[in-house]
Design a protein around this motif. Structure first.
Motif: not given
Length: 164
Positions: A27-32, A68-76, A78-84, A117-122
């Motif tokens: 679900y990501t394209h770079d190390q960060e 579920n976390t990855a899919i939710t964040l992936y869908r969001k 389009k903005r930046r992933i918010k992390t703690q 799509n997200d489900i097929d990836k999973a």
């Protein structure tokens, strides 16, 4: 969280952290972004662990929360992933180095999987992890027959994507 429960969680997470790394890679394209998603999944697992009843294997539960976390964040994303902030978490996980320099075929396969799509990836991820269809269906919340049918269709899609 109870210190004993926290210790159990850390032990389980350390033993199975490659699951989270593999999901992050899908679900990501770079190390960060990979590191950010790994951190967010770890936090979500930590928050949810007191509610883990043991009805399924820890890894099955871990797949479900992580996906579920990855899919939710992936869908969001389009903005930046918010992390703690990792430093605010009470525990430290000894992270193993994750080698991102994999042979060209694996990179091509991941590239093709990312186009699904997200489900097929999973579904592909769990299939590649040699999970039985019963566990795949439980993790994704679909019937076992549906998981088998979807997987056959996804195999065809991947063959087409890899021909290009």
């Amino acid at each position: 969280m109870d210190p004993q429960l926290e210790k159990q969680f850390v032990t389980q997470l350390e033993a199975n952290q490659n699951i989270v790394h593999k999901i992050c890679r899908l679900y990501t394209h770079d190390q960060e972004s990979h590191n950010d998603l790994f951190q967010e999944i770890t936090i979500q697992l930590f928050k949810a662990y007191p509610k883990f009843r043991g009805d399924s294997k820890f890894t099955t539960w871990m797949y479900r929360v992580a996906l579920n976390t990855a899919i939710t964040l992936y869908r969001k994303s389009k903005r930046r992933i918010k992390t703690q902030d990792y430093d605010n978490v009470m525990f430290k996980i000894a992270s193993t180095d994750y080698d991102d320099t994999i042979e060209e075929q694996l990179k091509l396969m991941y590239s093709a999987i990312r186009q699904l799509n997200d489900i097929d990836k999973a579904l592909v991820f769990l299939y590649l992890e040699d999970k039985p269809y019963s566990e795949i269906s439980e993790t994704l919340g679909i019937t076992e027959v549906n998981a088998r049918v979807k997987m056959n269709r996804v195999k065809g899609k991947l063959k087409d994507l890899l021909k290009v």
